[in-house]
Design an enzyme around this catalytic site. Structure first.
Site, short mmCIF file in Angstrom:
data_model
loop_
_atom_site.label_atom_id
_atom_site.label_comp_id
_atom_site.label_asym_id
_atom_site.label_seq_id
_atom_site.Cartn_x
_atom_site.Cartn_y
_atom_site.Cartn_z
CB ALA A 191 11.38 -60.19 36.12
CG LEU A 192 7.42 -55.40 35.25
CD1 LEU A 192 6.07 -54.69 35.10
CD2 LEU A 192 8.35 -55.04 34.10
CB SER B 140 14.91 -58.87 35.44
OG SER B 140 14.09 -57.78 35.09
NE ARG B 141 20.09 -61.69 31.80
CZ ARG B 141 19.70 -61.10 30.67
NH1 ARG B 141 19.79 -59.79 30.54
NH2 ARG B 141 19.24 -61.81 29.66
CG MET C 191 17.07 -51.31 40.88
SD MET C 191 15.40 -50.77 41.25
CE MET C 191 15.71 -50.08 42.87
CG HIS D 17 11.13 -52.88 34.44
ND1 HIS D 17 11.56 -53.87 35.28
CD2 HIS D 17 11.73 -53.13 33.25
CE1 HIS D 17 12.36 -54.69 34.64
NE2 HIS D 17 12.50 -54.28 33.41
CG MET E 40 12.69 -58.64 27.82
SD MET E 40 13.92 -59.77 27.20
CE MET E 40 15.14 -59.70 28.49
CD GLU F 38 20.21 -41.84 30.38
OE1 GLU F 38 19.83 -40.81 29.82
OE2 GLU F 38 20.98 -41.83 31.38
P1 AMP Z 1 14.18 -55.34 30.35
O1 AMP Z 1 12.92 -55.85 30.96
O2 AMP Z 1 15.41 -55.69 31.09
O3 AMP Z 1 14.24 -55.62 28.87
O4 AMP Z 1 14.09 -53.77 30.46
C1 AMP Z 1 12.99 -53.05 29.95
C2 AMP Z 1 13.31 -51.59 29.95
O5 AMP Z 1 13.59 -51.17 31.28
C3 AMP Z 1 14.56 -51.27 29.12
O6 AMP Z 1 14.34 -50.04 28.43
C4 AMP Z 1 15.62 -51.13 30.16
O7 AMP Z 1 16.69 -50.30 29.77
C5 AMP Z 1 14.83 -50.50 31.30
N1 AMP Z 1 15.51 -50.72 32.58
C6 AMP Z 1 15.95 -51.90 33.08
N2 AMP Z 1 16.59 -51.70 34.25
C7 AMP Z 1 16.55 -50.36 34.49
C8 AMP Z 1 17.04 -49.52 35.53
N3 AMP Z 1 17.72 -50.01 36.56
N4 AMP Z 1 16.83 -48.19 35.44
C9 AMP Z 1 16.17 -47.67 34.37
N5 AMP Z 1 15.66 -48.41 33.36
C10 AMP Z 1 15.86 -49.75 33.41
#
Ligand code: AMP
Length: 287
Positions: free
Chosen positions: A31-32, A189-190, A187, A36, A29, A147
């Site tokens: 805000a990498l 984005s929130r 980590m 990510h 989503m 995970e």
């Molecule tokens: P999001 O942008 O939050 O939807 O996350 C996109 C992908 O990145 C999802 O598969 C998340 O599980 C993964 N992700 C988010 N935060 C982490 C993190 N701290 N470590 C590993 N993977 C993450």
């Protein structure tokens, strides 16, 4: 790296990429952060080309959640993905993803129902539906998920198995261990929503979870330990705990006594107005 936002161009570009090798997909989503980017690096180990997507999916946000406030920073994200060697970024807008008349939803029962599914009704229907669409749009050989969102990973694997998805096969959905800040905070984005004071207290989430796991693995009573964990978090400044659950790692069935198979401690807790989640492995003692 090319950024594409219409489906026809995506399909043509992916077809071209496919001629020179396999494709790994990393849905996000935006805000990498380093979590990510770790998925992107891992993706490169599994396929010739990495296709990332950025789509803030409205259907997985509840009516009182942070859809409008969710951080959006496309230019920064593009630079990060490009520097990691991503071949293509798929960044559709809401109208491209959900054209007028859109009427389909995928609902995965069982693994979707407890934990975040209970505190965020409809969330996993939104996730399963958009991930199925992303898979059909890109048709990756392999897809990578963190995970960090353990239940999400379980839901997507279940969907892929149940719907006989071919791109990717369920067995090619790869989970990547959670990437953490130096003090242990997962980590996310929130995390950008946290005030400096909240950020300091947030570190207690993973630290207290580790302490709880030590207690459980040492044979302490599970419900009492989960109660202790919750009260520690409240003392650390968390406003409320959505859940603190020990569950079977695969089925996510809650466990009330020491696990005999690999298990997971999963917590969702609110600090200020920010909801944080985390989960960790718990060793199953020999039965
Ligand atoms: P999001 O942008 O939050 O939807 O996350 C996109 C992908 O990145 C999802 O598969 C998340 O599980 C993964 N992700 C988010 N935060 C982490 C993190 N701290 N470590 C590993 N993977 C993450």
């Amino acid at each position: 790296m090319e950024t594409v936002s219409d489906l026809q161009t995506l399909r043509e570009t992916v077809d071209e990429l496919r001629q020179s090798g396999t494709i790994a997909m990393v849905p996000t989503m935006g805000a990498l952060h380093e979590g990510h980017l770790t998925l992107v690096r891992e993706a490169k180990r599994h396929a010739d080309h990495v296709v990332a997507s950025i789509f803030v999916n409205p259907t997985q946000f509840g009516p009182n959640e942070d859809l409008d406030a969710y951080p959006r920073q496309l230019a920064e994200d593009q630079a990060k993905l490009e520097s990691e060697g991503t071949a293509l970024l798929w960044a559709p807008d809401v109208a491209a993803m959900y054209p007028a008349g859109f009427a389909t939803s995928i609902s995965v029962s069982g693994v979707s129902e407890g934990l975040c599914g209970a505190s965020r009704p409809g969330h996993f229907d939104g996730v399963a539906t958009v991930v199925c669409k992303l898979f059909n749009q890109v048709r990756p050989d392999v897809a990578l998920f963190g995970e960090k969102d353990w239940q999400q990973l379980a839901v997507i694997r279940r969907m892929a198995r149940d719907l006989d998805l071919a791109f990717p096969l369920a067995g090619n959905i790869i989970g990547v261990p959670t990437v953490r800040e130096a003090d242990g905070l997962a980590m996310s984005s929130r995390n950008a929503y946290l005030s400096p004071e909240e950020r300091a207290s947030a570190a207690r989430l993973s630290q207290t979870m580790r302490e709880a796991i030590e207690r459980i693995e040492a044979g302490k009573d599970v419900p009492a330990t989960l109660g202790w964990l919750q009260s520690e978090l409240v003392s650390a400044g968390f406003a409320s705990i959505d859940y603190a659950t020990l569950a079977d790692a695969d089925s996510l069935t809650p466990l009330l006594s020491a696990p005999t198979a690999p298990a997971r401690l999963l917590v969702a807790a609110r600090i200020g107005t920010t909801r944080l989640i985390d989960n960790m492995h718990v060793e199953g003692e020999a039965a």
